[in-house]
Design a protein around this motif. Structure first.
Motif, short mmCIF file in Angstrom:
data_model
loop_
_atom_site.label_atom_id
_atom_site.label_comp_id
_atom_site.label_asym_id
_atom_site.label_seq_id
_atom_site.Cartn_x
_atom_site.Cartn_y
_atom_site.Cartn_z
N UNK A 56 9.21 2.92 11.52
CA UNK A 56 10.43 2.38 10.94
C UNK A 56 10.61 0.89 11.13
N UNK A 57 9.63 0.24 11.74
CA UNK A 57 9.75 -1.20 11.99
C UNK A 57 9.84 -1.97 10.67
N UNK A 58 10.77 -2.89 10.61
CA UNK A 58 10.96 -3.74 9.43
C UNK A 58 11.01 -5.18 9.92
N UNK A 59 10.26 -6.02 9.25
CA UNK A 59 10.21 -7.44 9.61
C UNK A 59 10.67 -8.27 8.43
N UNK A 119 10.62 11.68 1.00
CA UNK A 119 9.17 11.88 0.96
C UNK A 119 8.54 11.27 2.21
N UNK A 120 8.95 10.04 2.54
CA UNK A 120 8.41 9.39 3.74
C UNK A 120 8.72 10.19 5.00
N UNK A 121 9.93 10.71 5.10
CA UNK A 121 10.30 11.51 6.27
C UNK A 121 9.45 12.78 6.36
N UNK A 122 9.22 13.42 5.23
CA UNK A 122 8.38 14.63 5.23
C UNK A 122 6.95 14.30 5.61
N UNK A 123 6.45 13.18 5.13
CA UNK A 123 5.09 12.76 5.49
C UNK A 123 4.99 12.46 6.98
N UNK A 124 6.01 11.85 7.55
CA UNK A 124 6.02 11.57 8.99
C UNK A 124 5.95 12.88 9.78
N UNK A 142 -1.51 6.33 6.01
CA UNK A 142 -1.86 5.19 5.16
C UNK A 142 -1.69 5.45 3.66
N UNK A 143 -1.27 6.65 3.27
CA UNK A 143 -1.16 6.95 1.85
C UNK A 143 -0.06 6.11 1.20
N UNK A 144 -0.28 5.79 -0.04
CA UNK A 144 0.72 5.07 -0.83
C UNK A 144 0.81 5.70 -2.21
N UNK A 145 1.97 5.60 -2.81
CA UNK A 145 2.20 6.17 -4.13
C UNK A 145 2.75 5.10 -5.06
N UNK A 146 2.43 5.24 -6.33
CA UNK A 146 2.99 4.34 -7.34
C UNK A 146 4.47 4.65 -7.51
N UNK A 147 5.22 3.63 -7.91
CA UNK A 147 6.63 3.82 -8.21
C UNK A 147 6.78 4.01 -9.71
N UNK A 148 7.47 5.08 -10.09
CA UNK A 148 7.64 5.44 -11.50
C UNK A 148 9.12 5.73 -11.78
N UNK A 149 9.52 5.53 -13.01
CA UNK A 149 10.88 5.88 -13.41
C UNK A 149 11.08 7.38 -13.23
N UNK A 150 12.20 7.75 -12.63
CA UNK A 150 12.52 9.15 -12.45
C UNK A 150 11.70 9.86 -11.38
N UNK A 151 11.03 9.09 -10.53
CA UNK A 151 10.19 9.69 -9.49
C UNK A 151 10.99 10.28 -8.34
N UNK A 152 10.26 10.69 -7.30
CA UNK A 152 10.91 11.25 -6.12
C UNK A 152 11.59 10.15 -5.31
N UNK A 153 12.69 10.50 -4.66
CA UNK A 153 13.36 9.59 -3.75
C UNK A 153 12.38 9.24 -2.61
N UNK A 154 12.30 7.98 -2.28
CA UNK A 154 11.30 7.49 -1.32
C UNK A 154 11.55 7.99 0.09
N UNK A 155 12.77 7.87 0.59
CA UNK A 155 13.05 8.17 1.99
C UNK A 155 12.76 9.62 2.37
N UNK A 163 8.82 7.55 -6.06
CA UNK A 163 7.40 7.87 -5.94
C UNK A 163 6.95 8.74 -7.11
N UNK A 164 5.75 8.44 -7.60
CA UNK A 164 5.14 9.20 -8.70
C UNK A 164 5.05 10.68 -8.30
N UNK A 165 5.70 11.52 -9.07
CA UNK A 165 5.81 12.95 -8.78
C UNK A 165 4.45 13.62 -8.69
N UNK A 166 3.58 13.36 -9.65
CA UNK A 166 2.28 14.04 -9.64
C UNK A 166 1.41 13.59 -8.47
#
Length: 178
Positions: free
Chosen positions: A146-149, A56-61, A41-54, A17-20
């Motif tokens: 956490x649902x995945x289809x 960040x998602x857990x903190x947002x939850x 509903x927030x989404x972030x761009x994916x960037x090289x060297x960004x934050x680990x996704x999981x 995830x984009x750090x800024x």
């Protein structure tokens, strides 16, 4: 969650995830200027060297749950308990109506070459949601988040946007009563 959040980064050649964007959004959220629906509903761009996704998602939850609890308390105060229950029940009934549709016809189908969700898997999740609304089973916001289809193409599956919006609305109802 009033202290600044720190997240680990992915490697320099991996995408995260984009750090800024994350830092700016978290600062707004901790400042009290976002709703639980916006966090969901927030989404972030994916960037090289960004934050680990999981993480960040857990903190947002967790942050979404905290803000939802604050919103719920405010709604109960402003609407009164009876008005609050009536409002949540009305929202649940609207969602429950979609669940009474036959399997395979609950959501719009994907279009052309767009990715879509596996119909059978989504319908199974919808059956679980219907049982929750009917009081027959427990269901948590975390399970829906956490649902995945499995992915399909086009009309072979349900529209991802339609399913995601519906699940967001169900999470909103569950968060209001949890």
């Amino acid at each position: 969650m009033s202290a600044p959040m720190r997240f680990r980064r992915v490697g320099k050649l991996a995408r995260g995830y984009d750090v800024s964007q994350v830092d700016a959004f978290i600062a707004r959220a901790l400042g009290g200027s976002v709703s639980s629906n916006l966090i969901r509903s927030v989404g972030f761009d994916l960037k090289l060297g960004g934050y680990q996704v999981e993480p960040v998602d857990a903190a947002l939850d967790r942050l979404e749950d905290e803000i939802a609890a604050t919103e719920r308390s405010g709604e109960r105060r402003s609407l009164g308990e009876r008005g609050f229950v009536k409002d949540v029940t009305a929202q649940a009934q609207v969602l429950r109506a979609r669940l009474s549709r036959p399997h395979g016809d609950r959501f719009a189908r994907g279009s052309a070459w767009e990715r879509s969700y596996d119909v059978e898997q989504v319908d199974m999740m919808c059956d679980d949601i219907a049982e929750y609304f009917d009081g027959a089973t427990a269901l948590s916001a975390e399970e829906l988040r956490g649902a995945v289809f499995a992915s399909r193409r086009g009309a072979r599956g349900y529209s991802e946007k339609a399913v995601d919006r519906f699940l967001d609305r169900v999470v909103s109802v569950i968060s209001r009563v949890s």
